[in-house]
Motif scaffolding. Structure first.
Motif, PDB file in Angstrom:
ATOM      1  N   ALA A  12      -0.726   3.577 -13.151  1.00  0.00           N
ATOM      2  CA  ALA A  12      -1.615   2.486 -12.717  1.00  0.00           C
ATOM      3  C   ALA A  12      -0.837   1.181 -12.541  1.00  0.00           C
ATOM      4  CB  ALA A  12      -2.758   2.298 -13.711  1.00  0.00           C
ATOM      5  N   GLU A  13       0.148   0.960 -13.393  1.00  0.00           N
ATOM      6  CA  GLU A  13       0.976  -0.247 -13.289  1.00  0.00           C
ATOM      7  C   GLU A  13       1.789  -0.233 -11.989  1.00  0.00           C
ATOM      8  OE1 GLU A  13       2.396  -3.950 -14.410  1.00  0.00           O
ATOM      9  OE2 GLU A  13       0.819  -2.784 -15.375  1.00  0.00           O
ATOM     10  N   LEU A  17       2.598  -2.175  -6.478  1.00  0.00           N
ATOM     11  CA  LEU A  17       2.801  -1.853  -5.064  1.00  0.00           C
ATOM     12  C   LEU A  17       1.708  -2.495  -4.201  1.00  0.00           C
ATOM     13  CD1 LEU A  17       3.870   1.908  -5.184  1.00  0.00           C
ATOM     14  CD2 LEU A  17       5.261  -0.021  -4.430  1.00  0.00           C
ATOM     15  N   GLN A  18       0.472  -2.447  -4.686  1.00  0.00           N
ATOM     16  CA  GLN A  18      -0.642  -3.023  -3.927  1.00  0.00           C
ATOM     17  C   GLN A  18      -0.461  -4.530  -3.735  1.00  0.00           C
ATOM     18  OE1 GLN A  18      -3.293  -1.033  -2.643  1.00  0.00           O
ATOM     19  NE2 GLN A  18      -3.383  -2.881  -1.419  1.00  0.00           N
ATOM     20  N   VAL A  19      -0.054  -5.221  -4.796  1.00  0.00           N
ATOM     21  CA  VAL A  19       0.189  -6.673  -4.695  1.00  0.00           C
ATOM     22  C   VAL A  19       1.298  -6.944  -3.678  1.00  0.00           C
ATOM     23  CG1 VAL A  19       1.122  -8.661  -5.957  1.00  0.00           C
ATOM     24  CG2 VAL A  19      -0.660  -7.245  -6.994  1.00  0.00           C
ATOM     25  N   SER A  50       2.796  -8.869   1.753  1.00  0.00           N
ATOM     26  CA  SER A  50       3.522  -8.655   3.002  1.00  0.00           C
ATOM     27  C   SER A  50       2.590  -8.783   4.197  1.00  0.00           C
ATOM     28  CB  SER A  50       4.168  -7.269   2.980  1.00  0.00           C
ATOM     29  OG  SER A  50       4.791  -7.002   4.201  1.00  0.00           O
ATOM     30  N   LYS A  51       1.383  -8.218   4.098  1.00  0.00           N
ATOM     31  CA  LYS A  51       0.403  -8.295   5.190  1.00  0.00           C
ATOM     32  C   LYS A  51      -0.026  -9.743   5.415  1.00  0.00           C
ATOM     33  CE  LYS A  51      -4.115  -6.625   6.607  1.00  0.00           C
ATOM     34  NZ  LYS A  51      -5.315  -5.913   6.215  1.00  0.00           N
TER      35      LYS A  51
END
Length: 123
Positions: free
Chosen positions: A39-40, A45-47, A52-53
């Motif tokens: 989960a970490e 990765l999501q952040v 980046s987007k």
């Protein structure tokens, strides 16, 4: 009757090699955030991907702003030229500009807005 598979059983799996010490750092961070190591990693990765987007969208907005300023400069030059055909020149400029932008299949909202509004100008 068989039990349905758990989400973790059907999720994509990816083997990952980490530099020495990174696993321990991730384990510590996961414990501090009350998460599993998986989960970490997913949260981090999501952040990173979201940041980046956002940076790409900001760059597109800035490019659109520069494009709008350039068009304003061009229009000012035409308006101050004293040419009797100013309106015709501006109309032709916008028709040509809109045609070029439509060919490029714009992604930014600013360019879509400019196309929609420029297309409404009288011929």
């Amino acid at each position: 009757m068989s039990k349905p598979p758990a989400p973790s059983d059907i999720a994509d799996k990816f083997m990952l090699r980490m530099p020495e010490g990174m696993r321990d750092r991730l384990k510590t961070a996961a414990e501090e955030n009350n998460r599993s190591m998986n989960a970490e990693i997913i949260a981090r990765l999501q952040v990173s991907l979201d940041a980046s987007k956002s940076a790409t969208e900001k760059q597109l907005q800035e490019m659109g702003h520069i494009t709008a300023l350039t068009i304003i400069d061009i229009l000012n030059i035409i308006m101050n030229s004293g040419d009797n055909n100013r309106e015709e020149i501006i109309g032709r400029f916008f028709r040509d500009y809109v045609a070029k932008v439509k060919e490029s299949k714009p992604e930014s909202d600013l360019l879509k807005f400019m196309i929609e509004n420029a297309s409404k100008t009288p011929s």
